[in-house]
Design a protein around this motif. Structure first.
Motif, short mmCIF file in Angstrom:
data_model
loop_
_atom_site.label_atom_id
_atom_site.label_comp_id
_atom_site.label_asym_id
_atom_site.label_seq_id
_atom_site.Cartn_x
_atom_site.Cartn_y
_atom_site.Cartn_z
N GLU A 1 21.36 19.36 63.29
CA GLU A 1 20.18 19.18 63.19
C GLU A 1 19.68 18.74 63.95
O GLU A 1 18.34 18.54 65.52
CB GLU A 1 19.51 17.78 61.46
CG GLU A 1 20.26 18.53 60.25
CD GLU A 1 19.70 17.24 59.52
OE1 GLU A 1 19.68 16.02 60.02
OE2 GLU A 1 20.22 17.32 58.68
N LEU A 2 20.45 17.70 64.85
CA LEU A 2 20.09 16.82 66.36
C LEU A 2 19.97 18.12 67.31
O LEU A 2 18.95 18.40 67.55
CB LEU A 2 21.16 16.38 67.41
CG LEU A 2 20.59 15.77 68.17
CD1 LEU A 2 19.53 14.92 68.18
CD2 LEU A 2 22.50 14.89 69.10
N GLU B 1 24.83 15.36 60.53
CA GLU B 1 23.50 15.79 61.61
C GLU B 1 23.35 16.25 62.92
O GLU B 1 22.62 16.02 63.84
CB GLU B 1 23.05 14.41 61.14
CG GLU B 1 22.62 14.10 60.10
CD GLU B 1 22.19 12.45 60.00
OE1 GLU B 1 21.58 11.84 60.56
OE2 GLU B 1 22.10 12.06 58.41
N GLY C 1 17.50 17.13 77.04
CA GLY C 1 17.90 17.19 75.82
C GLY C 1 18.95 16.76 75.96
O GLY C 1 19.59 16.37 74.78
N ASP D 1 19.66 21.40 67.02
CA ASP D 1 18.09 22.58 66.21
C ASP D 1 16.68 21.79 67.28
O ASP D 1 16.57 22.81 67.62
CB ASP D 1 18.21 22.70 64.74
CG ASP D 1 18.91 23.77 63.79
OD1 ASP D 1 19.66 24.33 64.78
OD2 ASP D 1 19.37 23.37 62.75
N ASP D 2 17.19 20.47 66.30
CA ASP D 2 15.65 20.01 66.92
C ASP D 2 15.61 19.56 68.62
O ASP D 2 14.49 19.74 68.95
CB ASP D 2 15.64 18.38 67.30
CG ASP D 2 15.35 18.01 65.23
OD1 ASP D 2 14.72 18.90 64.59
OD2 ASP D 2 15.44 16.56 64.54
N LEU D 3 16.58 19.93 69.69
CA LEU D 3 16.88 20.17 70.76
C LEU D 3 16.55 21.15 71.32
O LEU D 3 16.74 21.84 72.63
CB LEU D 3 17.99 19.20 71.21
CG LEU D 3 17.84 18.07 70.81
CD1 LEU D 3 18.81 17.10 71.56
CD2 LEU D 3 16.88 17.31 71.90
#
Length: 246
Positions: A113-114, A110, A149, A116-118
């Motif tokens: 994913e973190l 994860e 971020g 990518d989101d930032l």
């Protein structure tokens, strides 16, 4: 006993908080660390000051990619190849470098994913061997969209590590360096501006790195504080003045 090659930098004491264990690789993660100077090391301080302080500079905003759009390069993160902390001591030997737009290449679970989101746009990393040859290190910088971020990632990564939902990946350089990706390791991370720095440490003999290993703590300080912060990101946050003083 600390190896003779590190005698001058052992005066720095690192207090590490938030050590956790990951499944499969038993990676120890720290979400933050505090550096306490018992004594100033004259040779290291003098070497850093003389080699890197510009004659004249003004602050440069690195709070976001909007104001700091220039991508990182291998040459910026590892400008001299091998990393020298003290000119009078052996360097960390640089074995392999990589500049990768896919940030997930350097993490698992994860944490990818973190990032990518930032808005992570790239990671520049390198694998090194310690001055004594006993440790392998992968260290580098993630380029996120904004400082907020990067700070959020710095805080959010710890619970992901604690809950065995993500980890940083060591990068194999050549034959004999498989331990950096496969053995029990220790990892630290920190944020500065819109960047997230990290460091993965494994023993060359594939033995686990103890939570209180003083050599691993020294490596974390050398990589995250003395190299990536002082030698790389602090430089990026300064804009040299033109020769006419403008």
């Amino acid at each position: 006993m600390v190896p003779a090659a590190w005698s001058s930098t052992k005066l720095w004491q690192v207090v590490i908080s938030g050590l956790s264990v990951l499944v499969m690789l038993s990676v120890c993660g720290l979400s933050s660390f505090f550096i306490v100077a018992d004594e100033r090391n004259g040779r290291v301080a003098a070497g850093l000051a003389s080699a890197d302080a510009p004659a004249a500079a003004v602050p440069r905003d690195i709070s976001s990619r909007a104001v700091d759009p220039e991508p990182l390069t291998v040459e910026e993160v590892f400008p001299a190849g091998d990393i020298t902390i003290d000119p009078q001591e052996p360097p960390y030997r640089l074995l392999k470098t990589q500049a990768e737009q896919r940030c997930r290449a350097a993490v698992a679970g994860e944490i990818g994913e973190l990032l990518d989101d930032l808005g992570c746009s790239q990671v520049v990393r390198g694998t090194l061997r310690s001055p004594t040859g006993e440790y392998l290190i992968t260290t580098g910088v993630f380029n996120l969209a904004e400082a907020a971020g990067a700070e959020w990632a710095h805080a959010r990564i710890k619970p992901l590590v604690d809950e065995e939902r993500g980890r940083f990946q060591g990068m194999i350089a050549n034959e004999g360096t498989e331990a950096i990706a496969l053995a029990a390791a220790q990892v630290g991370w920190h944020s500065q501006g819109h960047f997230l720095t990290y460091c993965v440490i494994a023993r060359s003999d594939s033995e686990p790195v103890a939570d209180d290993d003083p050599y691993a703590r020294q490596i974390l300080f050398d990589m995250l504080q003395l190299h990536l912060q002082t030698q790389v990101l602090d430089k990026r946050s300064r804009q040299p003045l033109d020769s006419d003083g403008a």
